[in-house]
Scaffold this motif. Structure first.
Motif, PDB file in Angstrom:
ATOM      1  N   CYS A 207       0.809  -1.220   0.000  1.00  7.49           N
ATOM      2  CA  CYS A 207       0.000   0.000   0.000  1.00  7.49           C
ATOM      3  C   CYS A 207       0.838   1.264   0.000  1.00  7.49           C
ATOM      4  N   GLU A 209       1.700   3.098   2.442  1.00 10.60           N
ATOM      5  CA  GLU A 209       1.141   4.125   3.331  1.00 10.60           C
ATOM      6  C   GLU A 209       1.728   4.096   4.748  1.00 10.60           C
ATOM      7  N   CYS A 221      -2.948  -3.717   6.578  1.00 10.80           N
ATOM      8  CA  CYS A 221      -2.794  -3.256   5.202  1.00 10.80           C
ATOM      9  C   CYS A 221      -4.116  -3.446   4.436  1.00 10.80           C
ATOM     10  N   PRO A 222      -4.541  -2.452   3.650  1.00 12.63           N
ATOM     11  CA  PRO A 222      -5.788  -2.594   2.880  1.00 12.63           C
ATOM     12  C   PRO A 222      -5.798  -3.822   1.990  1.00 12.63           C
ATOM     13  N   MET A 225      -6.438  -6.799   4.275  1.00  9.96           N
ATOM     14  CA  MET A 225      -7.804  -6.741   4.764  1.00  9.96           C
ATOM     15  C   MET A 225      -8.787  -7.199   3.684  1.00  9.96           C
ATOM     16  N   GLY A 226      -8.496  -6.832   2.434  1.00  7.62           N
ATOM     17  CA  GLY A 226      -9.352  -7.301   1.356  1.00  7.62           C
ATOM     18  C   GLY A 226      -9.301  -8.805   1.181  1.00  7.62           C
TER      19      GLY A 226
END
Length: 234
Positions: A207, A209, A221-222, A225-226
């Protein structure tokens, strides 16, 4: 030990393991390990005891041999009267009854200690063998690093400790990877930085970020999580 005694013995710091606090080095580190508590408040030095034979290698007051602690700690008032603090066992039990006091025991505390010590020494006899040291940690007289590790581990309570359960249905390398992640042993950027390695970009490679850590990669982390959301919905 001759070199250690020549450097560290003396002054008023009489101990089972002599040490001058003003001096550092390897010996200082060894003594600190022996004095460090391993079970409750008991230090490692309490698990060694001298076995007297000829009595010329074990110190009468400073080494633990008659009890599990040195006689200087068991009979502090008598130890203050002793003129030769580093005398060996043979020096006091050679049959001549020679005691070198500053003055003969006279106070109630001194006489009480002398009575107990005299009674305990009545069961001790010298032999022609060589003095040796016994390890008291695990019922064996032989000391080893493994014996110390066993002593420490056996004293700890692991009943409430989380234990990772390995899955039999996935390859072993997957279990090992999950176990390393649980132990925070994955070489993420934060771990590499703590090891002194140069990291050009320490942000998450997915990501970009936040700092790349184990907890971020696998839970925050996105991207991860997805993955978890899709896994939960399947």
């Amino acid at each position: 030990m001759g070199v250690v005694n020549a450097i560290h013995v003396g002054g008023s710091a009489w101990d089972f393991l002599p040490l001058k606090k003003s001096l550092g080095g390897v010996w200082s580190s060894i003594v600190s390990v022996f004095k460090r508590p391993v079970i409750g408040s008991l230090p490692l030095r309490n698990f060694f005891k001298g076995e007297v034979k000829s009595g010329d290698k074990i110190l009468f007051w400073l080494d633990p041999w008659l009890y599990d602690l040195p006689l200087k700690e068991k009979f502090p008032n008598l130890f203050k009267l002793e003129l030769v603090k580093t005398c060996c066992v043979r020096d006091r039990l050679d049959g001549e009854g020679l005691w070198l006091w500053r003055y003969d025991p006279e106070t109630s505390e001194e006489l009480s200690e002398w009575q107990v010590l005299s009674a305990a020494l009545g069961s001790v006899s010298l032999d022609t063998g060589e003095d040796r040291w016994s390890w008291l940690g695990n019922g064996s007289k032989d000391f080893s690093v493994a014996a110390v590790k066993h002593l420490i581990s056996s004293s700890r309570d692991y009943s409430s400790r989380y234990v990772m359960e390995w899955c039999k249905w996935v390859p072993k390398k997957c279990n090992i990877f999950a176990w390393r992640a649980d132990m925070n042993r994955i070489p993420t950027c934060d771990v590499l930085g703590r090891r002194g390695m140069s990291v050009i970009d320490d942000l998450c490679s997915f990501c970009g970020e936040e700092l790349e850590t184990v907890s971020h990669i696998f839970s925050a982390c996105p991207i991860s999580m997805g993955v978890w959301e899709k896994e939960g919905g399947s």
